[in-house]
Design an enzyme around this catalytic site. Structure first.
Site, PDB file in Angstrom:
ATOM      1  CG  HIS A  46      -2.293  -0.705   1.181  1.00  0.00           C
ATOM      2  ND1 HIS A  46      -2.788  -0.958   0.218  1.00  0.00           N
ATOM      3  CD2 HIS A  46      -2.404  -1.468   1.838  1.00  0.00           C
ATOM      4  CE1 HIS A  46      -3.186  -1.885   0.289  1.00  0.00           C
ATOM      5  NE2 HIS A  46      -3.201  -2.540   1.054  1.00  0.00           N
ATOM      6  NE  ARG A  71       1.691  -3.873   3.838  1.00  0.00           N
ATOM      7  CZ  ARG A  71       0.946  -3.605   4.447  1.00  0.00           C
ATOM      8  NH1 ARG A  71       0.200  -4.438   5.228  1.00  0.00           N
ATOM      9  NH2 ARG A  71       0.920  -2.391   3.795  1.00  0.00           N
ATOM     10  CD  GLU A 147      -3.579  -8.394   5.944  1.00  0.00           C
ATOM     11  OE1 GLU A 147      -4.346  -6.699   5.503  1.00  0.00           O
ATOM     12  OE2 GLU A 147      -3.663  -8.974   4.594  1.00  0.00           O
ATOM     13  CG  ASP A 173      -7.794  -5.604   4.508  1.00  0.00           C
ATOM     14  OD1 ASP A 173      -8.637  -5.186   3.822  1.00  0.00           O
ATOM     15  OD2 ASP A 173      -6.187  -5.378   4.405  1.00  0.00           O
TER      16      ASP A 173
END
Length: 253
Positions: A46, A71, A147, A173
């Site tokens: 993200h 990540r 998530e 999430d």
């Protein structure tokens, strides 16, 4: 091989405070790394960073003792292996819902016979040492993101994955999956109960419990639940908050 100070800290039962990098800049990564975080994570999912920029950010982080993590955008073995070859000392992998997915993730992070990672640590051996390949399997960290409701249902099986060091909760999430509501209200009873359950089950299985939180106060609450790898906010959010505070102060006269 250069020790993984984060792994040592967590093995001692201490809490690690992790910084989060959304901004695609070696300079901001260097500033964050010098700020005193135990580790910093380059977010390719993200955040706004691509692989080439991530390499320069890893180089900037290497000017400090802060542990570099990344990540991945997804459970993508090719990208995971490249990030490790570039010198990331651990991978946080999003949306792990089953043990099979966890096994695929861990396998991409470990050399045979523990996994199927291809041998070729181009920058990693420069950052970590010439004996990198001999010690990488026991040095690098693997954290699977929890998530979804499915992941919560399969938590014990995921935690039983050989070579998995722990989990990392994405509360946004997870809250969306459990409640159907956007946002990140960590005080929501359903989400709060799930966060407590995840911490309890993870620690009972001898694994690392990690989580993202928006504030230090929330991080301290999660620490009380048993989370010991705590990411607080992100560089772009911190920049925005500090800027707004200054502007409001200047315009308050």
């Amino acid at each position: 091989m250069r020790p993984n100070r984060l792994r040592v800290l967590l093995a001692e039962g201490k809490t690690a405070v992790n910084g989060w990098l959304h901004i695609p800049s070696s300079w901001s990564a260097e500033v964050m790394a010098h700020a005193g975080w135990d580790s910093v994570t380059i977010d390719l999912q993200h955040g706004l960073t691509d692989y080439e920029t991530a390499v320069t950010m890893l180089q900037a982080i290497a000017t400090t003792d802060t542990v570099p993590l990344a990540r991945s955008t997804w459970n993508d073995p090719a990208q995971i292996m490249r990030l490790l070859d570039a010198g990331a000392y651990g991978i946080i992998c999003p949306m792990i819902n089953t043990r099979a997915e966890a096994e695929a993730f861990v396998g991409a992070c470990r050399y045979p016979p523990m996994g199927y990672r291809s041998l070729g640590p181009t920058r990693a051996r420069v950052y970590a040492g010439a004996d990198y390949a001999q010690h990488a399997n026991e040095t690098l960290l693997t954290l699977a993101m929890i998530e979804t409701q499915e992941a919560l249902n399969n938590l014990s099986e995921i935690l039983a994955t050989p070579g998995l060091d722990g989990i990392f909760v994405g509360p946004g999430d997870l809250g969306l999956s459990l409640t159907g509501q956007m946002g990140m209200d960590m005080s929501d009873p359903t989400l709060a109960a799930a966060l407590a359950q995840i911490a309890e089950v993870t620690r009972a299985n001898g694994r690392i419990a990690g989580i993202w939180v928006p504030t230090a106060a929330r991080g301290q609450q999660m620490q009380q639940l048993g989370y010991q790898f705590i990411t607080v906010s992100a560089d772009s959010r911190l920049l925005n908050a500090a800027t707004q505070e200054i502007i409001q102060e200047m315009k308050s006269q």
